[in-house]
Design a protein around this motif. Structure first.
Motif, PDB file in Angstrom:
ATOM      1  N   TYR A  93       0.863  -1.191   0.000  1.00 32.94           N
ATOM      2  CA  TYR A  93       0.000   0.000   0.000  1.00 32.94           C
ATOM      3  C   TYR A  93       0.891   1.230   0.000  1.00 32.94           C
ATOM      4  O   TYR A  93       1.713   1.418   0.887  1.00 32.94           O
ATOM      5  CB  TYR A  93      -0.931   0.016   1.215  1.00 32.94           C
ATOM      6  N   VAL A  94       0.738   2.027  -1.033  1.00 28.98           N
ATOM      7  CA  VAL A  94       1.635   3.155  -1.248  1.00 28.98           C
ATOM      8  C   VAL A  94       1.113   4.408  -0.564  1.00 28.98           C
ATOM      9  O   VAL A  94      -0.050   4.761  -0.722  1.00 28.98           O
ATOM     10  CB  VAL A  94       1.761   3.418  -2.761  1.00 28.98           C
ATOM     11  N   THR A  95       1.967   5.068   0.195  1.00 30.45           N
ATOM     12  CA  THR A  95       1.549   6.319   0.819  1.00 30.45           C
ATOM     13  C   THR A  95       2.269   7.505   0.195  1.00 30.45           C
ATOM     14  O   THR A  95       1.882   8.647   0.396  1.00 30.45           O
ATOM     15  CB  THR A  95       1.838   6.312   2.336  1.00 30.45           C
ATOM     16  N   ARG A  96       3.319   7.230  -0.564  1.00 32.42           N
ATOM     17  CA  ARG A  96       4.046   8.321  -1.203  1.00 32.42           C
ATOM     18  C   ARG A  96       4.669   7.854  -2.507  1.00 32.42           C
ATOM     19  O   ARG A  96       5.279   6.801  -2.574  1.00 32.42           O
ATOM     20  CB  ARG A  96       5.135   8.816  -0.270  1.00 32.42           C
ATOM     21  N   VAL A  97       4.496   8.684  -3.538  1.00 27.74           N
ATOM     22  CA  VAL A  97       5.152   8.412  -4.816  1.00 27.74           C
ATOM     23  C   VAL A  97       6.066   9.598  -5.075  1.00 27.74           C
ATOM     24  O   VAL A  97       5.602  10.727  -5.276  1.00 27.74           O
ATOM     25  CB  VAL A  97       4.130   8.273  -5.965  1.00 27.74           C
ATOM     26  N   ASP A  98       7.359   9.342  -5.043  1.00 25.34           N
ATOM     27  CA  ASP A  98       8.317  10.421  -5.248  1.00 25.34           C
ATOM     28  C   ASP A  98       8.207  11.006  -6.642  1.00 25.34           C
ATOM     29  O   ASP A  98       7.619  10.392  -7.534  1.00 25.34           O
ATOM     30  CB  ASP A  98       9.744   9.905  -5.021  1.00 25.34           C
ATOM     31  N   GLY A  99       8.819  12.182  -6.825  1.00 26.42           N
ATOM     32  CA  GLY A  99       8.841  12.795  -8.147  1.00 26.42           C
ATOM     33  C   GLY A  99       9.550  11.870  -9.123  1.00 26.42           C
ATOM     34  O   GLY A  99      10.507  11.193  -8.756  1.00 26.42           O
ATOM     35  N   LYS A 100       9.056  11.819 -10.358  1.00 24.04           N
ATOM     36  CA  LYS A 100       9.651  11.007 -11.429  1.00 24.04           C
ATOM     37  C   LYS A 100       9.734   9.530 -11.047  1.00 24.04           C
ATOM     38  O   LYS A 100      10.668   8.830 -11.419  1.00 24.04           O
ATOM     39  CB  LYS A 100      11.066  11.528 -11.766  1.00 24.04           C
TER      40      LYS A 100
END
Length: 154
Positions: A93-100
């Motif tokens: 479960y993803v809580t953050r998707v970094d830039g690029k």
């Protein structure tokens, strides 16, 4: 009923395959893409394989994801017309998707079908931001969910 262990193995297997089986469901807004990559069925569960691609340099912090069945023709947004379906569990479960960067999650939901005049809306909200994403799934997509071969999973 599938054992929690089997459910976890299936989710892990779907996540590990990383194939884009569903090619027409997703949204792209504000430099962020939210896709349904695959839809699988096993026992009493449906597995949704989703991916978030962040083409911007600004990290995307996920507030929450909702699955709801809503009327296709919404005249007035009343609570009665929405039925929320809660995922039983999520793998990665993803809580953050970094830039690029891009991240994937597999959700397990109790099996359901969608009445003719309704659709499933999957929404992902950004924390402290407005780059919300949303895609829709029709019943014809659900009934085409790919069966999971247990033998390959174990």
């Amino acid at each position: 009923r599938s054992s929690p262990r089997l459910v976890r193995l299936i989710m892990k297997s779907v996540y590990g395959q990383d194939k884009r089986k569903v090619k027409h469901i997703g949204s792209k807004r504000f430099g962020v893409q939210y896709l349904l990559k695959g839809l699988y069925a096993h026992g009493e569960l449906l597995y949704f394989h989703t991916e978030v691609k962040n083409a911007t340099h600004v990290p995307f912090d996920v507030d929450f994801v909702t699955f709801k069945i809503v009327d296709k023709k919404i005249v007035k947004r009343t609570a009665m017309q929405e039925q929320v379906i809660y995922p039983l569990r999520a793998f990665n479960y993803v809580t953050r998707v970094d830039g690029k960067a891009s991240e994937r999650t597999v959700f397990a939901l109790p099996k359901f079908t969608i009445p003719e005049d309704k659709k499933l809306v999957v929404e992902m909200y950004e924390k402290q931001g407005g780059r919300h994403q949303m895609f829709e799934v029709d019943n014809e997509d659900l009934v085409r969910a790919e069966p999971v071969n247990e033998l390959k999973v174990r």
